[in-house]
Each structure stands twice: as structure tokens, then as C-alpha cells.
Motif scaffolding. Structure first.
Motif, PDB file in Angstrom:
ATOM      1  N   LYS A  55       0.839  -1.213   0.000  1.00 54.36           N
ATOM      2  CA  LYS A  55       0.000   0.000   0.000  1.00 54.36           C
ATOM      3  C   LYS A  55       0.872   1.262   0.000  1.00 54.36           C
ATOM      4  CE  LYS A  55      -3.613  -2.538   2.345  1.00 54.36           C
ATOM      5  NZ  LYS A  55      -4.001  -3.021   3.663  1.00 54.36           N
ATOM      6  N   LYS A  56       1.989   1.186   0.690  1.00 56.53           N
ATOM      7  CA  LYS A  56       2.903   2.345   0.754  1.00 56.53           C
ATOM      8  C   LYS A  56       3.543   2.597  -0.622  1.00 56.53           C
ATOM      9  CE  LYS A  56       5.297   5.596   2.676  1.00 56.53           C
ATOM     10  NZ  LYS A  56       4.616   6.911   2.660  1.00 56.53           N
ATOM     11  N   ILE A  57       3.916   1.510  -1.298  1.00 58.09           N
ATOM     12  CA  ILE A  57       4.485   1.647  -2.649  1.00 58.09           C
ATOM     13  C   ILE A  57       3.466   2.321  -3.570  1.00 58.09           C
ATOM     14  CG2 ILE A  57       5.149   0.331  -4.715  1.00 58.09           C
ATOM     15  CD1 ILE A  57       6.577  -1.677  -2.834  1.00 58.09           C
ATOM     16  N   VAL A  58       2.227   1.881  -3.487  1.00 55.69           N
ATOM     17  CA  VAL A  58       1.165   2.468  -4.327  1.00 55.69           C
ATOM     18  C   VAL A  58       0.965   3.942  -3.965  1.00 55.69           C
ATOM     19  CG1 VAL A  58      -1.308   2.385  -4.886  1.00 55.69           C
ATOM     20  CG2 VAL A  58       0.012   0.255  -4.710  1.00 55.69           C
ATOM     21  N   ALA A  59       0.984   4.235  -2.659  1.00 58.04           N
ATOM     22  CA  ALA A  59       0.768   5.632  -2.214  1.00 58.04           C
ATOM     23  C   ALA A  59       1.893   6.543  -2.699  1.00 58.04           C
ATOM     24  CB  ALA A  59       0.664   5.671  -0.688  1.00 58.04           C
ATOM     25  N   ASP A  60       3.126   6.059  -2.645  1.00 58.38           N
ATOM     26  CA  ASP A  60       4.278   6.918  -2.985  1.00 58.38           C
ATOM     27  C   ASP A  60       4.569   6.982  -4.479  1.00 58.38           C
ATOM     28  OD1 ASP A  60       4.516   7.257  -0.264  1.00 58.38           O
ATOM     29  OD2 ASP A  60       6.692   6.977  -0.227  1.00 58.38           O
ATOM     30  N   PHE A  61       4.269   5.896  -5.206  1.00 59.94           N
ATOM     31  CA  PHE A  61       4.633   5.852  -6.632  1.00 59.94           C
ATOM     32  C   PHE A  61       3.418   5.885  -7.557  1.00 59.94           C
ATOM     33  CE2 PHE A  61       8.398   4.297  -4.503  1.00 59.94           C
ATOM     34  CZ  PHE A  61       9.440   4.804  -5.260  1.00 59.94           C
ATOM     35  N   GLY A  62       2.234   5.892  -7.006  1.00 58.30           N
ATOM     36  CA  GLY A  62       1.036   5.925  -7.844  1.00 58.30           C
ATOM     37  C   GLY A  62       0.505   4.530  -8.126  1.00 58.30           C
ATOM     38  N   SER A  63       1.421   3.579  -8.349  1.00 60.60           N
ATOM     39  CA  SER A  63       1.034   2.177  -8.535  1.00 60.60           C
ATOM     40  C   SER A  63       2.275   1.319  -8.329  1.00 60.60           C
ATOM     41  CB  SER A  63       0.491   1.935  -9.953  1.00 60.60           C
ATOM     42  OG  SER A  63       1.527   2.092 -10.908  1.00 60.60           O
ATOM     43  N   TYR A  64       2.037   0.040  -8.094  1.00 56.48           N
ATOM     44  CA  TYR A  64       3.180  -0.878  -7.969  1.00 56.48           C
ATOM     45  C   TYR A  64       3.972  -0.886  -9.286  1.00 56.48           C
ATOM     46  CZ  TYR A  64       5.976  -5.043  -7.949  1.00 56.48           C
ATOM     47  OH  TYR A  64       7.041  -5.891  -8.068  1.00 56.48           O
ATOM     48  N   GLU A  65       3.234  -0.874 -10.402  1.00 57.45           N
ATOM     49  CA  GLU A  65       3.877  -0.921 -11.718  1.00 57.45           C
ATOM     50  C   GLU A  65       4.808   0.278 -11.931  1.00 57.45           C
ATOM     51  OE1 GLU A  65       0.619  -1.544 -11.115  1.00 57.45           O
ATOM     52  OE2 GLU A  65       0.819  -3.712 -11.444  1.00 57.45           O
ATOM     53  N   ASN A  66       4.371   1.439 -11.461  1.00 56.40           N
ATOM     54  CA  ASN A  66       5.225   2.642 -11.569  1.00 56.40           C
ATOM     55  C   ASN A  66       6.502   2.480 -10.779  1.00 56.40           C
ATOM     56  OD1 ASN A  66       3.880   4.302 -13.282  1.00 56.40           O
ATOM     57  ND2 ASN A  66       2.960   5.591 -11.688  1.00 56.40           N
ATOM     58  N   TRP A  67       6.361   1.902  -9.575  1.00 60.52           N
ATOM     59  CA  TRP A  67       7.553   1.677  -8.749  1.00 60.52           C
ATOM     60  C   TRP A  67       8.526   0.770  -9.479  1.00 60.52           C
ATOM     61  CZ3 TRP A  67       9.377  -3.094  -7.220  1.00 60.52           C
ATOM     62  CH2 TRP A  67      10.614  -3.028  -6.572  1.00 60.52           C
ATOM     63  N   GLU A  68       7.956  -0.338 -10.017  1.00 64.11           N
ATOM     64  CA  GLU A  68       8.806  -1.326 -10.691  1.00 64.11           C
ATOM     65  C   GLU A  68       9.510  -0.706 -11.900  1.00 64.11           C
ATOM     66  OE1 GLU A  68       7.225  -5.405 -10.993  1.00 64.11           O
ATOM     67  OE2 GLU A  68       8.032  -5.439 -13.015  1.00 64.11           O
ATOM     68  N   LYS A  69       8.781   0.114 -12.638  1.00 62.23           N
ATOM     69  CA  LYS A  69       9.342   0.791 -13.812  1.00 62.23           C
ATOM     70  C   LYS A  69      10.509   1.691 -13.393  1.00 62.23           C
ATOM     71  CE  LYS A  69       7.559   3.556 -17.633  1.00 62.23           C
ATOM     72  NZ  LYS A  69       6.447   4.366 -18.079  1.00 62.23           N
ATOM     73  N   ASP A  70      10.325   2.409 -12.315  1.00 60.75           N
ATOM     74  CA  ASP A  70      11.342   3.339 -11.824  1.00 60.75           C
ATOM     75  C   ASP A  70      12.568   2.585 -11.297  1.00 60.75           C
ATOM     76  OD1 ASP A  70      11.940   6.199 -11.148  1.00 60.75           O
ATOM     77  OD2 ASP A  70      12.041   5.386  -9.112  1.00 60.75           O
ATOM     78  N   PHE A  71      12.328   1.489 -10.576  1.00 59.78           N
ATOM     79  CA  PHE A  71      13.429   0.688 -10.020  1.00 59.78           C
ATOM     80  C   PHE A  71      14.247   0.085 -11.167  1.00 59.78           C
ATOM     81  CE2 PHE A  71      15.524  -2.919  -8.053  1.00 59.78           C
ATOM     82  CZ  PHE A  71      15.782  -2.511  -6.755  1.00 59.78           C
ATOM     83  N   LYS A  72      13.544  -0.466 -12.163  1.00 63.67           N
ATOM     84  CA  LYS A  72      14.232  -1.080 -13.302  1.00 63.67           C
ATOM     85  C   LYS A  72      14.990  -0.030 -14.112  1.00 63.67           C
ATOM     86  CE  LYS A  72      11.259  -5.116 -13.994  1.00 63.67           C
ATOM     87  NZ  LYS A  72      10.131  -5.686 -14.768  1.00 63.67           N
ATOM     88  N   ALA A  73      14.394   1.144 -14.274  1.00 69.95           N
ATOM     89  CA  ALA A  73      15.051   2.223 -15.025  1.00 69.95           C
ATOM     90  C   ALA A  73      16.326   2.665 -14.308  1.00 69.95           C
ATOM     91  CB  ALA A  73      14.100   3.406 -15.189  1.00 69.95           C
ATOM     92  N   THR A  74      16.277   2.682 -12.989  1.00 71.28           N
ATOM     93  CA  THR A  74      17.463   3.051 -12.209  1.00 71.28           C
ATOM     94  C   THR A  74      18.556   2.002 -12.436  1.00 71.28           C
ATOM     95  OG1 THR A  74      16.006   4.058 -10.570  1.00 71.28           O
ATOM     96  CG2 THR A  74      18.273   3.704  -9.902  1.00 71.28           C
ATOM     97  N   GLY A  75      18.157   0.727 -12.445  1.00 64.71           N
ATOM     98  CA  GLY A  75      19.122  -0.351 -12.677  1.00 64.71           C
ATOM     99  C   GLY A  75      19.705  -0.337 -14.079  1.00 64.71           C
ATOM    100  N   ALA A  76      18.930   0.142 -15.037  1.00 62.87           N
ATOM    101  CA  ALA A  76      19.372   0.141 -16.435  1.00 62.87           C
ATOM    102  C   ALA A  76      20.311   1.300 -16.760  1.00 62.87           C
ATOM    103  CB  ALA A  76      18.147   0.185 -17.354  1.00 62.87           C
ATOM    104  N   MET A  77      20.495   2.213 -15.799  1.00 66.02           N
ATOM    105  CA  MET A  77      21.391   3.344 -16.034  1.00 66.02           C
ATOM    106  C   MET A  77      22.790   2.856 -16.377  1.00 66.02           C
ATOM    107  SD  MET A  77      20.129   5.743 -12.864  1.00 66.02           S
ATOM    108  CE  MET A  77      21.799   6.174 -12.425  1.00 66.02           C
ATOM    109  N   ARG A  78      23.520   3.668 -17.152  1.00 68.38           N
ATOM    110  CA  ARG A  78      24.900   3.297 -17.458  1.00 68.38           C
ATOM    111  C   ARG A  78      25.724   3.388 -16.178  1.00 68.38           C
ATOM    112  NH1 ARG A  78      26.859   3.647 -22.384  1.00 68.38           N
ATOM    113  NH2 ARG A  78      28.568   5.054 -21.919  1.00 68.38           N
ATOM    114  N   GLY A  79      26.588   2.416 -16.000  1.00 66.36           N
ATOM    115  CA  GLY A  79      27.439   2.441 -14.809  1.00 66.36           C
ATOM    116  C   GLY A  79      27.275   1.182 -13.983  1.00 66.36           C
ATOM    117  N   ILE A  80      28.160   1.038 -13.018  1.00 65.11           N
ATOM    118  CA  ILE A  80      28.110  -0.104 -12.112  1.00 65.11           C
ATOM    119  C   ILE A  80      27.698   0.371 -10.727  1.00 65.11           C
ATOM    120  CG2 ILE A  80      29.768  -1.609 -13.269  1.00 65.11           C
ATOM    121  CD1 ILE A  80      31.862  -0.407 -11.194  1.00 65.11           C
ATOM    122  N   GLY A  81      27.008  -0.476 -10.011  1.00 61.62           N
ATOM    123  CA  GLY A  81      26.613  -0.092  -8.662  1.00 61.62           C
ATOM    124  C   GLY A  81      25.468  -0.951  -8.159  1.00 61.62           C
ATOM    125  N   TRP A  82      24.610  -0.322  -7.406  1.00 63.48           N
ATOM    126  CA  TRP A  82      23.487  -1.012  -6.772  1.00 63.48           C
ATOM    127  C   TRP A  82      22.233  -0.164  -6.913  1.00 63.48           C
ATOM    128  CZ3 TRP A  82      24.470  -5.648  -4.142  1.00 63.48           C
ATOM    129  CH2 TRP A  82      25.801  -5.930  -3.887  1.00 63.48           C
TER     130      TRP A  82
END
Ligand SMILES: [Fe+2]
Length: 196
Positions: free
Chosen positions: A96-123
Motif C-alpha cells: 500500500k505504501k508503494i502504491v501511495a508513494d509511486f502511484g502504482s506498484y507498476e510505476n515503482w517497478e518501472k522506476d526501479f528497473k530504469a534506475t538499474g538500467a542506467m549506465r554504470g556499475i553499482g546497486w
């Protein structure tokens, strides 16, 4: 008291991550545990020997967070996966918190994956800031740069090249998909009360 490496052999056989890749990754993790102990011991010895004003002391002091986070982040990463994955329970406060903060679970997942797809190494870390009651998808460059102080890591994804190149080459996005299928979303009810 020395740190002992944890055993994550339960992950062998995880779909999308070969045993060879995982075994290499476990070995690399064990190196961080060894070096965390070494750096900690060396700093303690230097304190006893009165060498705290030396460049060696300063450089080891700077290095400690890199080794220690390298150890702990791998423990969180392997620890938040399970063979076959466990989907997020929509009745949890975290969902419920993910939905409240990101609009939907899908939005959160999209944002998390986009962060991971950035150029560079890390976490990539989904952090919960209990002080401000906010969730953040966070990019960690190396192990020691970019963490959110006093926030709690909830989902940790390794995007160093050693986490996927053996199986996926440059196809980082495919690795991220495999990681998502292996996430263990099991939430301890005690921890879930954090998001009420
Ligand atoms: Fe790693």
C-alpha cells in the motif's frame, strides 16, 4: 569479533542465474567479508601502536565503508532472493505504501528497473526513510557512495557487471527481469508494521 560469510547455496538452481555465475558471486562476496575483517583488525592494531596519524591509517579508514558495504549489500542482495521468487502480497502495508508513494506498484517497478538500467556499475536500493515516511529508489555508485542515512534498505539489486555478464553479456535488462522473478517479497509482519 570477526564476521563470518553467510551461505547462500539455497539460491543455486535459481531460474535466470546460472550456478557458475552465482558461485563466482559468492566467492566475490566472501572476499568482502575477509577484507572487512582485515581492515578492521589493521585499524585496531594501528590504534594500539600509536599509528593513527599515518597516511596508511587514513586510507584504511576511508576504505572500511567500501569493504563493509560490499559485504552487507551482497548479504541483502542474496537474502532478498529465493528460488522461484515470492510475489508481493497486496494486503501488506508495504504494498500500500508503494502504491501511495509511486502511484502504482507498476510505476515503482518501472522506476526501479530504469534506475538499474542506467549506465554504470553499482546497486539499486529501495530505501524507506522512516523519519519522513517516504520510499526512494536509490542509485548506489560503488558500495559506499549514495546511501541514505538512517533509511532502511528494503530491496537490493546488484548491477555490477559480475552480477550478470557471464550469463547475459551486455543484456543488463534481461538480468534485471531475472532478478525480479527471483525477488522474495515475504515480509515479516513485525517489519510490515513500519509502514502503517
Ligand atoms: Fe556483486
Amino acid at each position: 569479533m570477526a564476521y563470518e560469510p553467510k551461505n547462500f547455496d539455497n539460491l543455486l538452481g535459481t531460474k535466470g542465474l546460472s550456478d557458475q555465475l552465482l558461485k563466482n558471486h559468492f566467492t566475490l562476496y566472501q572476499g568482502y567479508v575477509t577484507n572487512t575483517n582485515k581492515v578492521s583488525d589493521a585499524l585496531n592494531s594501528m590504534l594500539k601502536e600509536g599509528k593513527t596519524t599515518t597516511p596508511e591509517y587514513a586510507e584504511l579508514r576511508r576504505r572500511f565503508g567500501w569493504e563493509w558495504n560490499g559485504m552487507r549489500l551482497h548479504e541483502l542482495y542474496f537474502g532478498n532472493m529465493v528460488k522461484g521468487g515470492t510475489p508481493i502480497d497486496k494486503s501488506t502495508n508495504l504494498y500500500k505504501k508503494i502504491v501511495a508513494d509511486f502511484g502504482s506498484y507498476e510505476n515503482w517497478e518501472k522506476d526501479f528497473k530504469a534506475t538499474g538500467a542506467m549506465r554504470g556499475i553499482g546497486w539499486v536500493i529501495l530505501y524507506y526513510d522512516g523519519w519522513g515516511d517516504r520510499l526512494f529508489n536509490t542509485w548506489i555508485n560503488e558500495h559506499d557512495v549514495g546511501h541514505l542515512c538512517a533509511a532502511t534498505p528494503l530491496i537490493v539489486m546488484d548491477v555490477f557487471e559480475h552480477a550478470y555478464m557471464l550469463d547475459y553479456g551486455l543484456k543488463k535488462a534481461d538480468y534485471i527481469e531475472a532478478f525480479f522473478k527471483a525477488i522474495d517479497w515475504t515480509i515479516d509482519p513485525h517489519h510490515d508494521s513500519m509502514f502503517e
